[in-house]
Design an enzyme around this catalytic site. Sequence first.
Site, mmCIF file in Angstrom:
data_model
loop_
_atom_site.group_PDB
_atom_site.id
_atom_site.type_symbol
_atom_site.label_atom_id
_atom_site.label_comp_id
_atom_site.label_asym_id
_atom_site.label_seq_id
_atom_site.Cartn_x
_atom_site.Cartn_y
_atom_site.Cartn_z
ATOM 1 N N PRO A 275 8.258 -3.116 5.700
ATOM 2 C CA PRO A 275 8.198 -2.659 4.325
ATOM 3 C C PRO A 275 9.427 -2.945 3.504
ATOM 4 O O PRO A 275 10.529 -2.596 3.883
ATOM 5 C CB PRO A 275 8.054 -1.153 4.466
ATOM 6 C CG PRO A 275 8.620 -0.822 5.802
ATOM 7 C CD PRO A 275 8.869 -2.083 6.536
ATOM 8 N N GLU A 276 9.229 -3.537 2.364
ATOM 9 C CA GLU A 276 10.201 -3.461 1.291
ATOM 10 C C GLU A 276 9.561 -2.570 0.233
ATOM 11 O O GLU A 276 8.480 -2.036 0.453
ATOM 12 C CB GLU A 276 10.522 -4.846 0.738
ATOM 13 C CG GLU A 276 11.348 -5.661 1.713
ATOM 14 C CD GLU A 276 12.082 -6.812 1.032
ATOM 15 O OE1 GLU A 276 12.402 -6.690 -0.164
ATOM 16 O OE2 GLU A 276 12.330 -7.824 1.694
ATOM 17 N N HIS B 100 2.588 3.521 20.188
ATOM 18 C CA HIS B 100 3.476 3.593 19.016
ATOM 19 C C HIS B 100 2.924 4.423 17.871
ATOM 20 O O HIS B 100 3.500 4.424 16.791
ATOM 21 C CB HIS B 100 3.850 2.209 18.497
ATOM 22 C CG HIS B 100 4.430 1.308 19.544
ATOM 23 N ND1 HIS B 100 5.508 1.664 20.316
ATOM 24 C CD2 HIS B 100 4.053 0.079 19.960
ATOM 25 C CE1 HIS B 100 5.789 0.689 21.161
ATOM 26 N NE2 HIS B 100 4.913 -0.284 20.972
ATOM 27 N N ARG C 106 9.184 -0.166 16.435
ATOM 28 C CA ARG C 106 10.624 -0.273 16.685
ATOM 29 C C ARG C 106 11.365 1.050 16.516
ATOM 30 O O ARG C 106 12.526 1.154 16.861
ATOM 31 C CB ARG C 106 11.229 -1.341 15.777
ATOM 32 C CG ARG C 106 10.743 -2.727 16.130
ATOM 33 C CD ARG C 106 11.279 -3.777 15.196
ATOM 34 N NE ARG C 106 12.692 -4.043 15.423
ATOM 35 C CZ ARG C 106 13.396 -4.918 14.708
ATOM 36 N NH1 ARG C 106 12.820 -5.571 13.724
ATOM 37 N NH2 ARG C 106 14.652 -5.123 14.968
#
Length: 270
Positions: free
Chosen positions: A2-3, A91, A110
């Site tokens: 994401p930006e 996750h 992550r």
Amino acid sequence: MPELPEVETTRRGIAPHLIGRKVQQVLVRQPSLRWPVSDNLGQRLTGQTIDAVDRRAKYLLVRTRAGDMMIHLGMSGSLRVLAADTPPAKHDHIDILLSDGRLLRYRDPRRFGSVFWLEASAGHPLLAELGPEPLDESFSGDYLFRQSRDRKTPVKTFIMNSQVVVGVGNIYANEALFASGIRPTRMAGSISRARFGKLAEAIKVVLTSAIAAGGTTLRDFTHEDGSPGYFRNDLKVYGRGALPCVACRRVLTEVRLGQRTTVYCRHCQR
DNA sequence: CGCTGACCCTGACGGC
DNA sequence: TGCCGTCAGGGTCAGC
């Protein structure tokens, strides 16, 4: 993933599914993210009605009367709205069960993201030092010019600094510098007011276009319903190192600035 | 104070 | 097929 455009796309996607719903249960499977998930998240959020879903920088703020759940997606985080009986995959760290038989699911392979509980009107240190929103009127070339005097850091590093302006990540920093004809390695303090005017405008245009396209899908970014964003097709330099410049056809240069891949055209960007 | 680099973590991918 | 090195959209923090 994401930006700012991807976070904003996520916000717009999930908001209609959340607003007005009551939180029935909070399930934290993996509390170990960038920082530990707030201990009291479940205790405070359960029973609350969601009033709004806002964004500040790349943080999502799920607002309730008692306080806010503050979510950062880090590098690989995503949020989906699913039927409450959808089995979790690897996750899938947090589920927020809603009153309508659905859930908000947070996934982050992550684990660079974070989820905090914020007491009503409490604020958070991570929000305290942030610069202006790039799409606000207060963000302008004049502002960048004033902030950059005597700064020796490369202009790309400068505009990616969240104390200067929020929400400009690696993809859109590369794109905005290309669009404004500024070489990313140039010292921030050596750029004229007029050129910063072009840069500020380019940042606004690039971010606005990316939001309109539903974000950039590179690896695994998808909308809350799993569909991709289409801005990838519009990228002029990011991911195009050693390929020809779309403007002059000369080979694009790739370097590393502040541990991040930087691509530019030595002919078009000065 | 400003700047640089290490670091948090997992997965994908290319080369051998 | 497997192993290894490298890279990935973020951001903080220590140390100079």
